[in-house]
Write a protein that holds these residues in place. Structure first.
Motif, mmCIF file in Angstrom:
data_model
loop_
_atom_site.group_PDB
_atom_site.id
_atom_site.type_symbol
_atom_site.label_atom_id
_atom_site.label_comp_id
_atom_site.label_asym_id
_atom_site.label_seq_id
_atom_site.Cartn_x
_atom_site.Cartn_y
_atom_site.Cartn_z
ATOM 1 N N TYR A 126 -7.815 -31.545 22.822
ATOM 2 C CA TYR A 126 -8.224 -30.227 22.335
ATOM 3 C C TYR A 126 -8.276 -30.184 20.813
ATOM 4 O O TYR A 126 -7.735 -31.039 20.118
ATOM 5 N N ARG B 155 -5.115 -33.830 28.464
ATOM 6 C CA ARG B 155 -5.895 -32.774 27.824
ATOM 7 C C ARG B 155 -6.085 -33.101 26.355
ATOM 8 O O ARG B 155 -5.142 -33.347 25.634
ATOM 9 N N PRO C 6 -4.525 -25.761 22.847
ATOM 10 C CA PRO C 6 -4.903 -26.374 24.131
ATOM 11 C C PRO C 6 -5.980 -25.608 24.910
ATOM 12 O O PRO C 6 -6.711 -26.208 25.698
ATOM 13 N N SER D 131 -3.509 -33.859 21.728
ATOM 14 C CA SER D 131 -3.451 -34.129 23.154
ATOM 15 C C SER D 131 -2.103 -33.757 23.753
ATOM 16 O O SER D 131 -1.079 -33.739 23.063
ATOM 17 N N GLY E 267 -10.218 -27.004 24.872
ATOM 18 C CA GLY E 267 -10.290 -28.432 25.140
ATOM 19 C C GLY E 267 -10.725 -28.698 26.556
ATOM 20 O O GLY E 267 -11.229 -27.815 27.248
ATOM 21 N N ARG E 268 -10.519 -29.925 26.986
ATOM 22 C CA ARG E 268 -10.844 -30.284 28.365
ATOM 23 C C ARG E 268 -9.802 -31.260 28.881
ATOM 24 O O ARG E 268 -9.153 -31.984 28.116
ATOM 25 N N THR E 269 -9.677 -31.279 30.184
ATOM 26 C CA THR E 269 -8.683 -32.123 30.840
ATOM 27 C C THR E 269 -9.378 -33.149 31.713
ATOM 28 O O THR E 269 -10.307 -32.821 32.450
ATOM 29 N N GLN E 270 -8.937 -34.384 31.618
ATOM 30 C CA GLN E 270 -9.356 -35.448 32.528
ATOM 31 C C GLN E 270 -8.157 -35.804 33.379
ATOM 32 O O GLN E 270 -7.022 -35.783 32.897
ATOM 33 N N THR E 271 -8.407 -36.155 34.625
ATOM 34 C CA THR E 271 -7.340 -36.627 35.503
ATOM 35 C C THR E 271 -7.496 -38.123 35.674
ATOM 36 O O THR E 271 -8.530 -38.596 36.114
ATOM 37 N N ASP F 140 -2.738 -35.821 34.100
ATOM 38 C CA ASP F 140 -3.694 -34.875 33.540
ATOM 39 C C ASP F 140 -3.609 -34.976 32.022
ATOM 40 O O ASP F 140 -2.577 -34.675 31.420
#
Length: 145
Positions: free
Chosen positions: A129, A127, A133, A113, A136-140, A125
């Motif tokens: 993965y 992330r 990186p 992360s 992967g995906r990013t959450q806010t 933010d």
């Protein structure tokens, strides 16, 4: 008297400004699919390392209010998700944070992360993965306090 009041106000403002430049605090996670609040995670710092613990879950009344991490492995298997540490090993890395891991209690998977502040420190933010990186995906997450 007004000089003391001014100094106290200045100290409070400085503390508030500092709080916005660090990921330390309480963050509301948002479900990617529904857009609804999912949990509150408290990020704390100890010896330069950030850790994040789930403090609250937002669940429907019909759902288990204290679910267990049935998909987790090892010591976390079947442990309560509420109170679980899901972020470990995160350290300051340039403008953001990196080198840590994040656990997804829904799947039991642990991801590498990195995190960075945005919107003047009001958003984080996060992330997760596998490998690099890019994969992967990013959450806010939104700052609560």
């Amino acid at each position: 008297m007004s000089k003391k009041l001014f100094c106290a106000a200045a100290l409070l403002l400085a503390a508030a400004a500092h709080a916005q430049t660090t990921a330390v605090g309480v963050w509301k996670t948002i479900d990617d699919e529904t857009g609804k609040p999912k949990s509150l995670v408290r990020i704390s710092e100890s010896n330069g390392e950030l850790r994040g613990k789930i403090e609250r879950l937002f669940r429907d009344a019909s759902e288990d209010q204290n679910p267990k991490c049935v998909s987790c492995e090892g010591a976390l298997k079947d442990q309560p998700i509420l109170g679980m540490t899901i972020i470990t090993g995160m350290k300051k890395d340039g403008e953001g944070y990196g080198g840590g891991q994040i656990l997804d209690p829904a799947s039991g998977k642990v991801y590498k992360s990195k995190m960075s502040l945005s919107d003047g420190g009001k958003k984080l933010d996060v992330r997760g993965y596998v490998g690099v990186p890019m994969f992967g995906r990013t959450q806010t997450w939104v700052r609560v306090e």
